[in-house]
Scaffold this motif. Structure first.
Motif, PDB file in Angstrom:
ATOM      1  N   GLU A  75     -18.149  37.800  17.697  1.00 23.89           N
ATOM      2  CA  GLU A  75     -19.083  38.294  19.173  1.00 23.89           C
ATOM      3  C   GLU A  75     -18.174  38.501  19.967  1.00 23.89           C
ATOM      4  OE1 GLU A  75     -22.849  37.090  21.479  1.00 23.89           O
ATOM      5  OE2 GLU A  75     -22.470  35.599  19.551  1.00 23.89           O
ATOM      6  N   LEU A  76     -18.415  38.885  21.303  1.00 25.02           N
ATOM      7  CA  LEU A  76     -17.162  39.478  22.100  1.00 25.02           C
ATOM      8  C   LEU A  76     -17.797  39.581  23.052  1.00 25.02           C
ATOM      9  CD1 LEU A  76     -14.583  40.844  22.911  1.00 25.02           C
ATOM     10  CD2 LEU A  76     -16.145  43.415  23.317  1.00 25.02           C
ATOM     11  N   ASP A  77     -17.701  39.142  24.473  1.00 25.18           N
ATOM     12  CA  ASP A  77     -17.856  38.287  25.574  1.00 25.18           C
ATOM     13  C   ASP A  77     -16.953  39.920  26.570  1.00 25.18           C
ATOM     14  OD1 ASP A  77     -18.069  38.075  28.452  1.00 25.18           O
ATOM     15  OD2 ASP A  77     -18.129  35.881  27.751  1.00 25.18           O
ATOM     16  N   CYS A  78     -18.501  40.936  26.802  1.00 27.23           N
ATOM     17  CA  CYS A  78     -17.719  41.303  27.551  1.00 27.23           C
ATOM     18  C   CYS A  78     -17.039  41.601  29.021  1.00 27.23           C
ATOM     19  CB  CYS A  78     -19.227  42.787  27.888  1.00 27.23           C
ATOM     20  SG  CYS A  78     -19.204  43.124  25.916  1.00 27.23           S
ATOM     21  N   ILE A  79     -17.176  40.642  29.611  1.00 26.91           N
ATOM     22  CA  ILE A  79     -17.166  40.340  30.556  1.00 26.91           C
ATOM     23  C   ILE A  79     -15.286  39.795  30.812  1.00 26.91           C
ATOM     24  CG2 ILE A  79     -16.927  39.073  32.947  1.00 26.91           C
ATOM     25  CD1 ILE A  79     -20.143  39.052  32.767  1.00 26.91           C
ATOM     26  N   SER A  80     -15.084  38.680  29.851  1.00 26.13           N
ATOM     27  CA  SER A  80     -14.041  38.360  29.779  1.00 26.13           C
ATOM     28  C   SER A  80     -12.943  38.856  28.876  1.00 26.13           C
ATOM     29  CB  SER A  80     -13.997  37.209  29.515  1.00 26.13           C
ATOM     30  OG  SER A  80     -14.572  36.696  27.885  1.00 26.13           O
ATOM     31  N   ASN A  81     -13.563  39.929  27.848  1.00 19.72           N
ATOM     32  CA  ASN A  81     -12.662  40.639  26.769  1.00 19.72           C
ATOM     33  C   ASN A  81     -12.601  39.787  25.786  1.00 19.72           C
ATOM     34  OD1 ASN A  81     -12.086  42.766  25.507  1.00 19.72           O
ATOM     35  ND2 ASN A  81     -10.598  43.277  26.205  1.00 19.72           N
ATOM     36  N   MET A  82     -12.649  38.382  25.131  1.00 23.05           N
ATOM     37  CA  MET A  82     -12.641  37.316  24.752  1.00 23.05           C
ATOM     38  C   MET A  82     -13.571  37.638  23.573  1.00 23.05           C
ATOM     39  SD  MET A  82     -11.639  34.378  26.797  1.00 23.05           S
ATOM     40  CE  MET A  82     -11.154  32.856  25.465  1.00 23.05           C
ATOM     41  N   LEU A  83     -12.949  37.095  22.929  1.00 22.21           N
ATOM     42  CA  LEU A  83     -13.618  37.633  21.092  1.00 22.21           C
ATOM     43  C   LEU A  83     -13.623  35.731  20.463  1.00 22.21           C
ATOM     44  CD1 LEU A  83     -14.189  39.913  19.466  1.00 22.21           C
ATOM     45  CD2 LEU A  83     -12.762  39.583  17.708  1.00 22.21           C
ATOM     46  N   ALA A  84     -15.147  35.814  20.220  1.00 21.55           N
ATOM     47  CA  ALA A  84     -15.231  34.215  19.952  1.00 21.55           C
ATOM     48  C   ALA A  84     -15.976  34.220  18.178  1.00 21.55           C
ATOM     49  CB  ALA A  84     -17.108  34.009  20.412  1.00 21.55           C
ATOM     50  N   VAL A  85     -14.981  33.731  17.469  1.00 22.48           N
ATOM     51  CA  VAL A  85     -14.994  33.677  15.977  1.00 22.48           C
ATOM     52  C   VAL A  85     -15.582  32.321  15.470  1.00 22.48           C
ATOM     53  CG1 VAL A  85     -13.065  34.366  14.109  1.00 22.48           C
ATOM     54  CG2 VAL A  85     -12.658  35.154  16.244  1.00 22.48           C
ATOM     55  N   GLN A  86     -16.032  32.422  14.500  1.00 24.01           N
ATOM     56  CA  GLN A  86     -16.860  31.434  13.391  1.00 24.01           C
ATOM     57  C   GLN A  86     -16.676  32.011  11.837  1.00 24.01           C
ATOM     58  OE1 GLN A  86     -20.601  30.471  15.095  1.00 24.01           O
ATOM     59  NE2 GLN A  86     -21.455  32.403  13.892  1.00 24.01           N
ATOM     60  N   TRP A  87     -16.296  31.474  11.355  1.00 27.74           N
ATOM     61  CA  TRP A  87     -16.289  31.167   9.666  1.00 27.74           C
ATOM     62  C   TRP A  87     -16.866  29.743   9.535  1.00 27.74           C
ATOM     63  CZ3 TRP A  87     -12.672  30.964  13.742  1.00 27.74           C
ATOM     64  CH2 TRP A  87     -11.647  29.745  14.207  1.00 27.74           C
ATOM     65  N   GLN A  88     -16.672  29.890   8.079  1.00 29.40           N
ATOM     66  CA  GLN A  88     -17.076  28.855   7.081  1.00 29.40           C
ATOM     67  C   GLN A  88     -15.915  27.850   6.622  1.00 29.40           C
ATOM     68  OE1 GLN A  88     -19.634  30.284   4.075  1.00 29.40           O
ATOM     69  NE2 GLN A  88     -19.524  28.742   2.238  1.00 29.40           N
ATOM     70  N   PRO A  89     -15.589  27.181   6.476  1.00 33.81           N
ATOM     71  CA  PRO A  89     -14.572  25.658   6.749  1.00 33.81           C
ATOM     72  C   PRO A  89     -13.823  25.422   5.015  1.00 33.81           C
ATOM     73  CG  PRO A  89     -15.934  24.706   8.336  1.00 33.81           C
ATOM     74  CD  PRO A  89     -17.220  25.684   7.520  1.00 33.81           C
ATOM     75  N   THR A  90     -12.938  26.043   4.632  1.00 28.90           N
ATOM     76  CA  THR A  90     -12.981  25.974   3.002  1.00 28.90           C
ATOM     77  C   THR A  90     -13.129  24.396   2.996  1.00 28.90           C
ATOM     78  OG1 THR A  90     -10.416  25.436   3.679  1.00 28.90           O
ATOM     79  CG2 THR A  90     -10.958  27.838   2.900  1.00 28.90           C
ATOM     80  N   THR A  91     -12.794  24.570   1.614  1.00 33.32           N
ATOM     81  CA  THR A  91     -13.457  22.818   0.844  1.00 33.32           C
ATOM     82  C   THR A  91     -11.817  22.674   0.387  1.00 33.32           C
ATOM     83  OG1 THR A  91     -14.101  24.213  -1.432  1.00 33.32           O
ATOM     84  CG2 THR A  91     -15.402  23.872   0.061  1.00 33.32           C
ATOM     85  N   GLY A  92     -11.756  21.147   0.349  1.00 34.49           N
ATOM     86  CA  GLY A  92     -10.868  20.334  -0.020  1.00 34.49           C
ATOM     87  C   GLY A  92     -10.345  19.472   0.836  1.00 34.49           C
ATOM     88  N   ASP A  93      -9.159  20.420   1.804  1.00 35.63           N
ATOM     89  CA  ASP A  93      -7.859  19.578   3.339  1.00 35.63           C
ATOM     90  C   ASP A  93      -9.472  19.875   4.336  1.00 35.63           C
ATOM     91  OD1 ASP A  93      -6.381  18.778   4.202  1.00 35.63           O
ATOM     92  OD2 ASP A  93      -5.204  20.332   3.388  1.00 35.63           O
ATOM     93  N   ALA A  94      -9.343  18.185   5.272  1.00 34.15           N
ATOM     94  CA  ALA A  94      -9.862  18.242   5.735  1.00 34.15           C
ATOM     95  C   ALA A  94      -8.782  18.177   7.254  1.00 34.15           C
ATOM     96  CB  ALA A  94     -11.101  16.963   6.260  1.00 34.15           C
ATOM     97  N   ASP A  95      -7.836  18.294   7.056  1.00 35.25           N
ATOM     98  CA  ASP A  95      -6.991  18.771   7.500  1.00 35.25           C
ATOM     99  C   ASP A  95      -6.526  19.852   8.392  1.00 35.25           C
ATOM    100  OD1 ASP A  95      -7.277  15.900   8.603  1.00 35.25           O
ATOM    101  OD2 ASP A  95      -5.149  15.465   6.794  1.00 35.25           O
ATOM    102  N   ASP A  96      -7.197  20.895   7.853  1.00 33.99           N
ATOM    103  CA  ASP A  96      -6.967  22.629   7.140  1.00 33.99           C
ATOM    104  C   ASP A  96      -6.501  22.733   9.326  1.00 33.99           C
ATOM    105  OD1 ASP A  96      -5.830  22.796   5.293  1.00 33.99           O
ATOM    106  OD2 ASP A  96      -7.334  24.810   5.218  1.00 33.99           O
ATOM    107  N   THR A  97      -5.718  23.684   9.510  1.00 29.84           N
ATOM    108  CA  THR A  97      -5.743  24.421  11.105  1.00 29.84           C
ATOM    109  C   THR A  97      -6.121  25.380  10.283  1.00 29.84           C
ATOM    110  OG1 THR A  97      -4.269  22.636  12.068  1.00 29.84           O
ATOM    111  CG2 THR A  97      -4.854  24.724  12.553  1.00 29.84           C
ATOM    112  N   TYR A  98      -7.474  25.725  11.167  1.00 34.73           N
ATOM    113  CA  TYR A  98      -7.284  27.441  11.318  1.00 34.73           C
ATOM    114  C   TYR A  98      -6.972  28.497  12.629  1.00 34.73           C
ATOM    115  CZ  TYR A  98     -10.736  25.846   8.059  1.00 34.73           C
ATOM    116  OH  TYR A  98     -11.308  25.059   7.101  1.00 34.73           O
ATOM    117  N   THR A  99      -6.485  29.836  12.020  1.00 35.17           N
ATOM    118  CA  THR A  99      -6.144  31.309  12.597  1.00 35.17           C
ATOM    119  C   THR A  99      -7.284  31.805  12.299  1.00 35.17           C
ATOM    120  OG1 THR A  99      -3.875  29.687  12.844  1.00 35.17           O
ATOM    121  CG2 THR A  99      -4.310  32.006  13.858  1.00 35.17           C
ATOM    122  N   ALA A 100      -6.998  32.776  13.466  1.00 30.54           N
ATOM    123  CA  ALA A 100      -8.255  33.797  13.739  1.00 30.54           C
ATOM    124  C   ALA A 100      -7.513  34.409  14.279  1.00 30.54           C
ATOM    125  CB  ALA A 100      -9.578  33.279  14.562  1.00 30.54           C
ATOM    126  N   LEU A 101      -7.634  36.071  13.918  1.00 33.56           N
ATOM    127  CA  LEU A 101      -6.439  37.334  14.116  1.00 33.56           C
ATOM    128  C   LEU A 101      -7.231  37.901  14.139  1.00 33.56           C
ATOM    129  CD1 LEU A 101      -4.066  36.683  10.835  1.00 33.56           C
ATOM    130  CD2 LEU A 101      -3.227  35.498  13.787  1.00 33.56           C
TER     131      LEU A 101
END
Length: 1475
Positions: A1127-1153
């Motif tokens: 979802e885009l914030d029109c004023i700041s032009n920042m994109l808020a991204v959300q996702w469903q986490p993967t199962t298994g590794d609780a220490d995963d670091t996610y990168t949104a591109l």
């Protein structure tokens, strides 16, 4: 998979089991133990299983058959469908054999599964999640076993309802906005607002908000939103309340308090009102406000003479309602301005004037004197007058305005001073000489000067002025009684006059003095009109020589008896009154009669017996009259105002006595002494003519007359040519007369060197002339020659003779202007002459004219054929002369071919194949064709085969070719083959058949084939080419690469020879199959993540496929985190991204591109399931993907999830105007290809017009003309809007001028054009174009101008173009007018003196619809009217001079006279020509 087991037997080295299916398919397995398994059995099959023992290379007999039944096959033709309500999905399939039950499974992208089962061919999932994509498979259950699953079929559920629904109210217009958070798979959102009164409003949007524009005021709405996805609606979102603002007040009324222009506005209260605000807006734009929490308020500072529009709005929670309807409030009038006074000198009347003010019903002016006396006047215009002011008084003047019974404040005081009073004690006295009178008086105050006026009984006035107390009148009238008054002058004004005082003058001289002369005795009389107060009258006549004569009388006339002849007298008369003489009357002339002329002489003019008399002039002669009296008593007169005149009608052979008298003012002098005049001889009589046929010689004869010395005869032809002969007897002859001429013959008598008048005309007609302009022409067919000529006068018949070089003659005759010779010889030259026959006589022959007949046809014609190209040649023996030959070949099908040559052969290059032609040749001579030569046969070569077709055997590359057989029996064929792209060599295959097989060809080759027909003598031309391909070669180097972000498999290979396109197919281990087609060396397929795939490739053409490439194995990309939502914030032009986490590794670091189309990437990291991506570029489309540290993806180039960043603000905006169409185009720089733009044009009243585009320009074609617009541009996407560009102003093209009118000045060729002013125009151009191309124009800043120098006789179309600086608007509707016709030219006249008829002709005039011919002499005008270019004017008189004028009449003007032509009608003038 099936397993077979058995009991071991002795000496067994190995066992071999075989399963043979009902379909004949076999499977084997081997074992050295007592069982083995078949791994590739077919589903739903019954197998017969046998086992043999192997011992030292030998097989035993097979064991008895044992049955093995495999499980059921999976269902086929699996399809899914979605029912919108409740997200219930249905799966259906085709039944398979041996099925006990079917089990369907739907696996969502989120890993959630749903199942349904059925013993029929469909079942339904009732609890599917919204906005989910399911992979649906079906297995068959047979005796407790499951089949393999069917291939995945996708089932997409409908979108979820929106969340986070909020509402907001825009105060203006009660417009409510509803917004929400976007949900996946939404095609559109539909919002519904339901009011307490049950009224509903809807709005829709493909973004995250929309607005209700027509909500009711003071209403509470329940708002819900549903998501639309592929025609289905989601469940509605929970109700959200939206309260609209209060309604405007009603029953608004206004009232005005007269003093101070204070007004009160009142209204009826409305619900939810916190406060009311009233606004009064004046016509001048000035506004006044008042507020109240009750139902009225007052405006205290209104302007005078102003009309206000009063509205009231309700304030509710900080919002204003719509304004109430305008109610008019008019304030009282303003006081007048620019008040000035002026004094009208007569009667001390003062005038006051002022500048008008608005809303004035009446004005009232008041003048207050220093003595306290007041005067008033009123007016509904801008001035009024005081009529009863006192003299010598100072007044203070003010003016007030009256409006609907109210008075304005008074204007500032203005001074008005009245004039001085009149003088007193006026007296008069008279001095006798010169009638001079004196007036005196007593002085008065404020006098600058005094003016005395004496007014006679006849109304004549005299004045004198003085700054003392008397003055004198020096120019009083005689015999007059004057009333004398005096006025005082003060600052240029006159006082009232003093009372009248009488002044009486002496008598006048007589008037209306006239003189008269009595012709006999030169006695003159003078008379006059009596005057008042006369005792006696005395008249005096004074001559130019100083001699005087007097007479007196007490009546009104007296006479002078002894006046001199030819003398001029000045006569005056005086009146005697009381012993005094009046002034003499003005001189009146009295002229006495003239004296007779002297030195009278006569002379004779030979032509027409005209005699002239001359004399010495005498004084005072008005005219002279001469009289000639003949011996026979006949008299002739002539008159002149010079010293001679002529007698034009004297008798021939007569002696006259001539006298002359002088005429002076109708009086005759005594006659002069007689003088003799002798006339010449008379013309001959009984004139006759005769003609001798040979040589056109004519003779004229007559009767002799007295006094003749000689006779002269003249013959005048119609062509003006003359012949003469003379004789002293009574006849003579003309020897050189012209042929075909009519002569008028006259004879005159010669006497003492003078000629008599000619005798009357006698006609003499000569014989006809030979024809002229003799020409010959040859008619090609049959050598028929035609001779033609120009007709000659008096021809009864014509005779033509053609004499050949061989002495052969041919004749033809005609009474027209041509005849034909029908039997001429070919290749012969003839000399042709023509004679005219007239009354039995032949004219001289015309000069010889040559006639050459056409050439003879060629001989010895032969033909030959050249096989290549079917070119035939024809040859012949030449004929005499330098000729051209034309050969014609006519086929059995009627088709013809020609060739030509100036030698003895030519060739046909376009003959038809397999055709028999008849060939003939003609000789061409001077455009004529001879008769054709006899037919000669020419046969052409065979036609090439048709319908050459071929087929390829894809597996063997053998080509099969066929064609249609030739219609000629025994024809053979040759097939030519050439490899395209190879060496330029041709392989030929002779055959007698109509088909052929070509073997030994390689893959990926292309060949061109053509076939010819042969008859043993000639080969046909080549058939139409046929191109064929062998099968394409097998592709090589098949490879697969996967993309993590998009789950695409990129398949590549090396190019294959002969391939048109390629088909790649991938098959997943889980049954997923996908394919792609490409005409390049790569293509991409959509894969399931985390699966193993195999790929195959085939090269194809339209007719063949290559052999398959060996299968390769590869893995698809690992699965990335799912349910990505951005979802885009029109004023700041920042994109808020959300996702469903993967199962298994609780220490995963996610990168949104966020991956831009230009390669730019932005990202954010998180250990949870969301983060915001900053630093996005405006106006870009980004592909969004999420990966984690546990997923092995080195490069992510993109994804299928796309979002748009905030739009860019438009830069470098400009606006251009196309003046002729009033189209305004707004242009800006390209900053993004993925955003839209909205351009707004706002006029001066605030009305908006907009256009939208995804380009860098947008045009407005419906803007109002002559209007100032402000333009702005805004970028937007489906979600966001950019900042608005800097505003730009532009004045549109002026409006079209209307009511175009034209007024034509026929005399000056000018047109006066008028029009109504156009909005936005500062100048105008008028453009006129005539129907013959002439153009004229004029320009002006007003609404009229004149078109000058217009061409005559043209219909002009006029267009007015309004313009302002540098911008002409569209042209007006055209109006037309027609100018005066052009002047008639080349006027010709032909007069028939016998009948008095005048034939008038002229050239047509451009623009003329009718003509008037006017023939005018000194006293008469004759006319004829016509719509052609000639007419006849009858009844002209002989002996007159006439002017001939042609007037052309047009549609709107009757002018354009031709130049005047002058003709004279003589005794016999046959033709007169004027240009």
């Amino acid at each position: 998979m099936g397993t077979v087991s058995w009991t071991a037997v002795a000496r067994a080295d190995m066992y071999l089991a075989t399963a043979t299916g009902d379909d004949g398919h076999t499977h084997t397995c081997s074992s050295n133990s007592t069982d083995c398994s078949f791994t590739d059995l077919h589903c739903a099959e019954t197998y017969a299983v046998t086992v043999v023992t192997m011992d030292r290379g030998c097989y035993s007999d097979p064991s008895p058959d044992v049955e093995l039944r495999t499980g059921a096959c999976p269902p086929t033709n699996v399809t899914t469908s979605l029912q919108c309500d409740g997200n219930m999905g249905t799966v259906s399939w085709t039944a398979v054999a041996r099925a006990d039950m079917y089990l369907a499974t739907a696996t969502g992208d989120d890993g959630h599964t749903h199942t349904c089962s059925s013993n029929s061919t469909d079942c339904s999932f009732t609890d599917l999640h919204c906005a989910e994509t399911y992979a649906v498979t079906v297995v068959t259950m047979d005796r407790g076993c499951y089949s393999d699953p069917s291939p995945d079929v996708e089932l997409r559920t409908g979108a979820c309802p929106p969340t986070n629904v909020t509402t907001s109210l825009q105060c203006d217009g009660n417009m409510g906005t509803v917004s929400w958070t976007a949900v996946a798979r939404a095609d559109m959102y539909l919002a519904t607002a339901t009011g307490d009164d049950g009224h509903t409003h809807t709005c829709s949007s493909n973004s995250t908000d929309c607005s209700f524009t027509d909500l009711h005021c003071a209403e509470t709405y329940a708002v819900t939103v549903v998501t639309m996805d592929r025609g289905c609606y989601s469940d509605p979102s929970p109700d959200v309340e939206l309260r609209t603002g209060a309604c405007p007040p009603t029953n608004v009324t206004t009232s005005l308090q007269c003093d101070g222009n204070m007004s009160t506005v009142s209204w009826t209260a409305v619900a939810r009102a916190d406060m009311y605000l009233a606004t009064a807006t004046g016509d001048d734009g000035h506004t006044h406000t008042c507020s109240s929490n009750s139902t009225d308020c007052s405006f205290t500072d209104l302007h005078c003479a102003e009309t206000y529009a009063v509205t009231v709005v309700t304030m509710d929670r900080g919002c204003y309602s719509d304004p109430s309807p305008d109610v008019e409030l008019r304030t009282g009038a303003c006081p007048p301005t620019n008040v000035t006074t002026s004094l009208q000198c007569d009667g001390n009347m003062g005038t006051v004037s002022w500048t008008a003010v608005a809303r004035a019903d009446m004005y009232l002016a008041t003048a207050t004197g220093d003595d306290g006396h007041t005067h008033t006047c009123s007016s509904n215009s801008t001035d009024c007058s005081f009529t009863d002011l006192h003299c010598a008084e100072t007044y203070a003047v003010t003016v007030v305005t009256m409006d609907r019974g109210c008075y304005s404040d008074p204007s500032p005081e203005v001074e008005l001073r009245t004039g001085a009073c009149p003088p007193t004690n006026v007296t008069t006295s008279l001095q006798c000489d010169g009638n001079m009178g004196t007036v005196s008086w007593t002085a008065v105050a404020r006098a600058d000067m005094y003016l005395a006026t004496a007014t006679g009984d006849d109304g004549h006035t005299h004045t004198c002025s003085s700054n003392s107390t008397d003055c004198s009148f020096t120019d009083l009238h005689c015999a007059e009684t004057y009333a004398v008054t005096v006025v005082t002058m003060d600052r240029g004004c006159y006082s009232d006059p003093s009372p009248d005082v009488e002044l009486r003058t002496g008598a006048c001289p007589p008037t209306n003095v006239t003189t008269s002369l009595q012709c006999d005795g030169n006695m003159g009389t003078v008379s006059w009109t009596a005057v008042a107060r006369a005792d006696m009258y005395l008249a005096t006549a004074t001559g130019d020589d100083g001699h005087t004569h007097t007479c007196s009388s007490n009546s009104t006339d007296c006479s002078f008896p002894d006046l001199h002849c030819a003398e001029t007298y000045a006569v005056t008369v005086v009146t005697m009154d009381r012993a005094c003489y009046s002034d003499p009357s003005p001189d009146v002339e009295l002229r006495t009669g003239a004296c007779p002329p002297t030195n009278v002489t006569t002379s004779l003019q030979c032509d027409g017996n005209m005699g002239t008399v001359s004399w010495t002039a005498v004084a005072r002669a008005d005219m002279y009259l001469a009289t000639a009296t003949g011996d026979d008593g006949h008299t002739h007169t002539c008159s002149s105002n010079s010293t001679d005149c002529s007698f034009t009608d004297l008798h021939c052979a007569e002696t006259y006595a001539v006298t002359v008298v002088t005429m002076d003012r109708a009086c005759y002098s005594d006659p002069s002494p007689d003088v003799e005049l002798r006339t010449g001889a008379c013309p001959p009589t009984n004139v006759t003519t005769s003609l001798q046929c040979d040589g056109n010689m004519g003779t004229v004869s007559w009767t002799a007359v007295a006094r003749a010395d000689m006779y002269l005869a003249t013959a005048t032809g119609d062509d003006g040519h003359t012949h003469t002969c003379s004789s002293n007897s009574t006849d003579c002859s003309f020897t050189d007369l012209h042929c075909a001429e009519t002569y008028a013959v006259t004879v005159v008598t010669m006497d003492r060197g003078c000629y008599s008048d000619p005798s009357p005309d006698v006609e003499l007609r000569t014989g006809a002339c030979p024809p002229t302009n003799v020409t010959t022409s040859l008619q090609c067919d049959g050598n028929m020659g035609t001779v033609s000529w120009t007709a000659v006068a008096r021809a009864d018949m014509y005779l033509a003779t053609a004499t050949g070089d061989d002495g052969h003659t041919h004749t033809c005759s005609s009474n027209s202007t041509d005849c034909s010779f029908t039997d001429l010889h070919c290749a012969e030259t003839y000399a042709v002459t023509v004679v005219t026959m007239d009354r039995g006589c032949y004219s001289d022959p015309s000069p010889d004219v040559e006639l050459r007949t056409g050439a003879c046809p060629p001989t010895n014609v032969t033909t030959s054929l050249q096989c290549d190209g079917n070119m035939g040649t024809v040859s012949w023996t030449a004929v005499a002369g330098e000729n051209m030959y034309l050969a014609t070949a006519t086929g059995d099908d009627g088709h013809t071919h020609t060739c030509s040559s100036n030698s003895t052969d030519c060739s046909f290059t376009d003959l038809h194949c397999a055709e028999t032609y008849a060939v003939t040749v003609v000789t061409m001579d001077r455009g004529c064709h001879s008769d054709p030569s006899p037919d000669v046969e020419l046969r052409t070569a065979l036609c090439p085969p048709i319908d050459l077709e071929g087929m390829v055997s894809c597996s063997t590359n053998i080509l099969s070719l066929t064609w249609d057989a030739s219609p000629v029996y025994g024809a053979n064929y040759i097939l030519h083959s050439q490899k395209i792209g190879g060496a330029n060599t041709t392989t030929s295959y002779p055959t007698s058949n109509t088909s052929l097989f070509i073997t030994g060809l390689q893959c990926g080759e292309r060949y061109e084939f053509q076939v010819v027909t042969s008859d043993g003598t000639c080969n046909s031309s080549l058939s139409r080419p046929l191109e064929m391909d062998t099968a394409p070669c097998q592709p090589t180097h098949l490879a697969a690469h996967v993309d993590c972000g998009t789950n695409r498999g990129n398949i590549s290979w090396f190019e294959s020879v002969g391939a048109s396109y390629y088909v790649a197919e991938v098959t997943g281990g889980h049954g997923h199959v996908a394919s792609c087609t490409s005409n390049d060396t790569s293509c991409a397929v959509k894969l399931h993540c985390g699966r193993t795939y195999s790929a195959t490739l085939v090269a194809s053409t339209d007719s063949c496929n290559s052999t398959l490439h060996a299968t390769i194995e590869f893995d698809s990309a690992p699965c990335l985190p799912g349910n990505v939502l951005a979802e885009l914030d029109c004023i700041s032009n920042m994109l808020a991204v959300q996702w469903q986490p993967t199962t298994g590794d609780a220490d995963d670091t996610y990168t949104a591109l966020a991956i831009g189309s230009d390669g730019y990437q932005a990202s954010c990291n998180s250990t949870s399931n969301s983060c915001s991506i900053p630093n996005l570029q405006c106006g870009q489309t980004y592909e969004v993907a999420v990966t984690s540290s546990s997923i092995n993806c080195s490069i992510i180039a993109g994804s299928d999830y796309r979002v748009q960043s905030a739009p860019c603000k438009p830069q470098n905006t400009t606006v251009d105007l196309e003046c002729s169409t009033n189209v305004a185009t707004v242009i800006w720089d390209l900053t993004s290809t993925s955003q839209n733009y909205t351009v707004t044009a706002t006029d001066m009243s605030g009305t908006n017009t907009s256009c939208s585009t995804n380009e860098t320009s947008c045009s407005f074609s419906q803007l109002s003309c002559g209007e100032m617009y402000t333009f702005s541009v805004m970028g937007h996407t489906n979600v966001c809007m950019s900042e608005v560009s800097s505003p730009m102003q532009m004045l549109t093209a002026p409006c079209v001028s209307t009511n175009i009118a034209s007024s034509l000045d026929c005399g000056t060729d000018m047109a006066f054009i008028t029009w109504n002013s156009a909005v936005g125009a500062t100048a105008y151009t008028v453009q006129a174009e005539g129907n013959h191309g002439h153009k004229s124009s004029c320009s002006d800043t007003g609404t009229q101008c004149s078109l000058k120098n217009l061409a005559c006789g043209q219909e002009y179309s006029v267009v007015v173009v309004a313009m302002h600086t540098g911008c002409p608007g569209p042209g007006s509707q055209a109006v037309t007018f027609t100018t005066a016709p052009c002047s008639p030219q080349s006027v010709e006249t032909q007069l028939d003196c016998t009948s008095g008829r005048l034939n008038v002709s002229w050239l047509p005039s451009v623009g003329a619809t009718r003509y008037h011919a006017m023939v005018q002499d000194r006293s008469n005008v004759m006319m004829c009217d016509t719509n052609t270019t000639s007419c006849v004017v009858p009844n002209l008189s002989c002996g007159n001079a006439y002017n001939v004028t042609i007037v052309a009449q047009g549609q709107s003007c009757n002018r354009s006279h031709s130049a005047a032509n002058e003709i004279s009608t003589g005794k016999k003038t046959r033709k007169t020509l004027f240009n």
